[in-house]
Write an enzyme that holds these catalytic residues in place. Structure first.
Site: not given
Length: 352
Positions: A141-142
């Site tokens: 998710h980064c």
């Protein structure tokens, strides 16, 4: 820049990357998050109990430095992590906001930076030896300038960018993201990069629901609540084969989240432990039979029984000859073919 992450690992080691620094354990904070923050160490302990590995036979992960992280991340983003409340938001552990930042750096971010270093190291190992597993990582998710969903560093993007920039012969990559959540971080990072093919299989109703990032997915498989083994495995098999028939990449990054497990509080799917083991087997078989190097990261998985399942999966891959230390050392592809070559060589030497 020169990086310690690409120094050669001892040939005697399995291409399994880990460090005790992966584990997040302090003042009970790990109890405030559904994440089992000691999961990575437990996986290693199970593998040691089964005599698959020993401490001196695994590759020790090193922490990614700022210079390493800047290959992908903006300086602005890394500076933001110097604010405890930002880290609390990204990791979804609210009390972290009230800790002095030096504590947050040492107790929360250093483990995540070490896992990130582990993924980068495992990328090179996979190319050298045919396969590699980082027992941590998978922070999908980064992206370069934004964290979230427990992911503070973009380790998948980093591993691929390092390979593109530093390893000859790696110019196309495939990400097979089978965590229950959409991998919006690497999707945003590789949005307009035609060298990277992304396949993502996820619960369509849960976090992050990132419509913009979905545009980067070449093969999108959106699942319903409570999807079970039969349907899940059939879809994974069909789409992994389909993806690899469309593109033969130089590396596969396999995000093997275990949050698809029945009962996971965040994943919302209903795959059994046996189903997860079978899924990993399907992906490794597809990669190994085509002689494509594969890097596996463990990503999400939020139940206490998760560590045992990851260990069982690694043991299963080994029992099927899909991962093998000796094979690994010779950078070999398909185990069956290698065995035939070895047998033939033996017969030949007996004749002479």
């Amino acid at each position: 820049h020169r990086t310690a992450l690409y120094e050669d690992a001892p040939a005697a080691c399995w291409p399994i990357v880990y460090s005790p620094d992966y584990n997040i354990t302090f003042v009970g904070l790990e109890k405030l998050h559904p994440f089992d923050a000691g999961k990575w160490g437990k996986v290693i302990n199970f593998l040691k109990e089964e005599k698959l590995i020993a401490d001196d036979l695994i590759v020790q992960a090193r922490e990614a430095t700022d210079e390493d992280l800047l290959v992908v991340h903006t300086r602005r983003y890394l500076n933001k992590l110097k604010w405890s409340f930002v880290v609390a938001t990204i990791t979804e552990i609210p009390p972290v906001a009230f800790l002095p930042n030096f504590v947050v750096q040492r107790k929360v971010l250093k483990p995540l930076r070490t896992q990130t270093g582990g993924t980068i190291m495992a990328g090179k190992l996979a190319v050298d030896r045919g396969w590699a597993i980082n027992v941590g990582g998978g922070f999908h998710h980064c992206s370069s300038d934004k964290g979230g969903g427990f992911c503070a560093y973009a380790d998948i993007t980093l591993a691929i960018k390092f390979l593109f920039e530093r390893v000859q012969g790696v110019s196309k990559a495939m990400i097979i993201d089978l965590d229950a959540h959409q991998g919006n971080g690497h999707e945003r990072d590789f949005m307009d990069d035609h060298r990277v093919y992304i396949m993502d299989v996820y619960n369509r109703y849960i976090y992050p629901g990132d419509g913009f990032a979905k545009r980067a997915i070449k093969r999108k498989v959106e699942l319903e609540w409570g999807t079970e083994d039969t349907e899940y495995l059939q879809k994974v098999h069909t789409h992994v084969e389909g993806a690899l028939n469309e593109l033969k990449p130089d590396i596969i990054v396999y995000n093997a989240g275990t949050d698809i497990l029945d009962g996971d509080p965040l994943g919302g799917l209903a795959v059994s432990p046996q189903g997860i083991v079978k899924r990993d087997e399907v992906v490794f078989k597809a990669a190994r039979s085509r002689r494509i190097p594969i890097l596996m990261v463990t990503s999400g998985g939020y139940q206490k029984r998760t560590a045992r399942i990851i260990a069982d999966s690694i043991l299963n891959l080994h029992s099927l000859g899909l991962i093998d230390k000796e094979l690994a050392a010779s950078g070999a592809g398909n185990p069956k073919v290698e065995q035939m070559i070895r047998d033939a060589a033996k017969d030949f030497s007996n004749l002479s």
